[in-house]
Design an enzyme around this catalytic site. Structure first.
Site, short mmCIF file in Angstrom:
data_model
loop_
_atom_site.label_atom_id
_atom_site.label_comp_id
_atom_site.label_asym_id
_atom_site.label_seq_id
_atom_site.Cartn_x
_atom_site.Cartn_y
_atom_site.Cartn_z
N GLU A 90 -5.62 7.30 11.18
CA GLU A 90 -5.80 5.88 10.83
C GLU A 90 -5.40 5.00 12.01
O GLU A 90 -4.31 5.11 12.53
CB GLU A 90 -4.92 5.56 9.61
CG GLU A 90 -4.85 4.08 9.26
CD GLU A 90 -4.05 3.83 7.97
OE1 GLU A 90 -4.18 4.62 7.01
OE2 GLU A 90 -3.27 2.85 7.94
N HIS B 79 1.46 7.29 1.24
CA HIS B 79 0.28 8.14 1.11
C HIS B 79 0.01 8.82 2.44
O HIS B 79 0.60 8.50 3.46
CB HIS B 79 -0.94 7.29 0.69
CG HIS B 79 -1.39 6.31 1.74
ND1 HIS B 79 -0.75 5.10 1.96
CD2 HIS B 79 -2.40 6.37 2.65
CE1 HIS B 79 -1.36 4.46 2.95
NE2 HIS B 79 -2.36 5.20 3.39
N ARG C 136 0.90 -1.17 0.00
CA ARG C 136 0.00 0.00 0.00
C ARG C 136 0.92 1.19 0.00
O ARG C 136 1.61 1.48 0.96
CB ARG C 136 -0.90 -0.05 1.25
CG ARG C 136 -1.78 1.17 1.43
CD ARG C 136 -2.89 1.25 0.39
NE ARG C 136 -3.71 2.44 0.59
CZ ARG C 136 -3.50 3.61 -0.07
NH1 ARG C 136 -2.54 3.71 -0.99
NH2 ARG C 136 -4.27 4.64 0.18
N HIS D 179 -3.51 10.92 4.68
CA HIS D 179 -4.94 11.20 4.71
C HIS D 179 -5.15 12.61 5.24
O HIS D 179 -4.70 12.94 6.34
CB HIS D 179 -5.67 10.19 5.59
CG HIS D 179 -5.34 8.77 5.24
ND1 HIS D 179 -5.62 8.24 4.00
CD2 HIS D 179 -4.72 7.79 5.93
CE1 HIS D 179 -5.21 6.99 3.96
NE2 HIS D 179 -4.64 6.68 5.12
N GLU E 97 -10.88 5.82 1.55
CA GLU E 97 -9.53 5.30 1.26
C GLU E 97 -9.22 5.44 -0.23
O GLU E 97 -8.06 5.53 -0.62
CB GLU E 97 -9.51 3.82 1.69
CG GLU E 97 -8.31 3.01 1.28
CD GLU E 97 -7.05 3.32 2.07
OE1 GLU E 97 -7.10 4.16 2.97
OE2 GLU E 97 -6.02 2.71 1.76
N HIS F 42 2.57 7.57 5.34
CA HIS F 42 2.84 6.19 5.75
C HIS F 42 2.71 5.21 4.59
O HIS F 42 2.20 5.57 3.52
CB HIS F 42 1.94 5.77 6.91
CG HIS F 42 0.46 5.96 6.63
ND1 HIS F 42 -0.17 7.17 6.78
CD2 HIS F 42 -0.50 5.09 6.22
CE1 HIS F 42 -1.46 7.04 6.48
NE2 HIS F 42 -1.68 5.79 6.12
MN MN Z 1 -3.49 4.93 5.20
#
Ligand code: MN
Ligand code: MN
Length: 385
Positions: free
Chosen positions: A100, A93, A90, A95, A162, A139
């Site tokens: 989170e 990125h 993943r 937010h 997301e 993260h």
């Molecule tokens: Mn995340």
């Protein structure tokens, strides 16, 4: 499964539906639905079958989300069920509108995180471990193998998606190569090889060996770790009908805006009616079956059934109970949008009042009111027959 109607409950009581333990004749709520034509007489659904959502399925992993778009009642919290193949990444990125909090269901993952004070941390997580990334901190998450990993992400904003977040590949694709060249030192033409848009989950390589050192001596570890091992500890509290593991900002100080519990109910046991004065409640049913009744004042209540992979939601202040209706233990992951855990249970509330007052309140004899609990129950075991 849809909401249980009274007819369902009655037919279950008559033996018409199997698997509905603990429902017997006369067990449905006694109160009539509100007769006030101006009142909102029904409560919305509190359940979403998260694992049945189409989500995003990619070679490196998959993600299914429960936001206010899929479950309109869930205004305060949202969640994602994510799976990563070994090496599946993943990507880097952040937010913009939510912190989170995560719980690892199975498998192992490695995360990296950067904070605005220049501190950074790399951590490995296994089943039962929890992480917390404050809102806006950058993260990544990578599957460590050997098997696919599965974790539940929770965000303290129901409007969070997301699938609409700030990704490194998207950002670089939206930035002129000359600017990237000046900023990062690679010749501009090298950026032609970078992805032309968001990757989201990359197919990657399983990182070798233990957690590596940070690449720069100018980076320092954070004062507060992002890692907390929840299920490796003894339960926070054990009851005759089940047990509870709990992590709040007290045990995990970085987690200022989210706290979590794992609740395990034995067959037939009930997490007694209670409410949370300070927080909304987001649930993911890890195993087993349950029914939850939610009380929304003004003659409104709603009962829904939950199974593995379902999400439940209870708005702040709404009364609710959860009953294990299956033959096996029911385990539920629960997150709250506050670092402080607060609850008031029905038994404790009644125990805090004189018997005479309870008798007057419920219009019963003192002899009946005397038999109401004088202590906190929290989790009640199955009734002994
Ligand atoms: Mn995340
Ligand atoms: Mn609750």
């Amino acid at each position: 499964m849809p909401e249980l109607s009274r007819r369902d409950l009655l037919s279950a009581a008559a033996g018409g539906v199997t698997g509905l333990a603990a429902v017997s004749a006369g067990d449905e709520p006694r109160g009539p639905a509100s007769k006030d034509p101006l009142a909102v007489t029904t409560l919305p659904s509190f359940r979403l079958a998260l694992e049945e959502q189409p989500g995003k399925v990619m070679p490196g992993g998959s993600a299914r989300e429960a936001t206010a778009a899929e479950l309109p009642v869930s205004q305060g919290l949202s969640g994602v069920s994510m799976r990563l193949k070994p090496g599946g990444l993943r990507e880097l990125h952040w937010h913009a509108n939510a912190a989170e909090w995560a719980f690892v269901v199975r498998g192992r993952v490695r995360t990296t995180v950067i904070a605005p004070d220049g501190t950074a941390e790399i951590n490995d997580f296994g089943p039962g471990d929890v992480w917390y990334f404050p809102r806006g901190h950058g993260h990544s998450i990578q599957g460590l193998g050997p098997d696919e990993c599965h974790f539940i992400l929770v965000f303290d904003n129901g409007a969070f998606s997301e699938f609409g977040t700030f990704s490194s590949t998207d950002w670089l694709a939206q930035t002129p190569p000359s600017v990237l060249s000046k900023s990062l030192g690679l010749p501009a033409f090298e950026f032609q090889q970078f992805p032309p848009g968001e990757v989201y989950v990359a197919v990657g390589r399983v990182p070798p060996g233990p957690i590596p050192a940070l690449r720069s001596e100018s980076l320092r570890p954070p004062a507060l770790t992002h890692f907390y091992s929840l299920l490796s500890r003894a339960p926070y509290e054990v009851f005759p009908g089940g047990r509870e593991w709990r992590v709040t900002a007290r045990e995990f100080p970085i987690s200022q805006t989210i706290s979590g519990i794992v609740l395990e109910l034995d067959p037939g046991a009930v997490r007694e009616p209670h409410w949370h004065p300070n927080a909304n409640e987001w649930q993911y049913y890890l195993q087993g079956e349950a029914r939850m009744g939610v009380f929304g004042a003004r003659g409104r209540s709603r009962t829904e059934r939950f199974g593995e992979g379902d999400v439940g939601y209870v708005p702040r202040g709404y009364g609710h109970y959860i009953e294990n209706t299956g033959a096996k233990p029911c385990r539920i992951l629960i997150a709250f949008d506050s670092g402080e855990y607060q609850e008031i249970s029905l038994s404790t509330w009644l125990a805090a009042n004189p018997v005479r007052l309870l008798a007057d309140n419920f219009q019963v004899a003192d002899a009946i009111a005397e038999r109401l609990p004088d202590h906190r129950v929290f989790i009640a075991p199955a009734a002994s027959e």
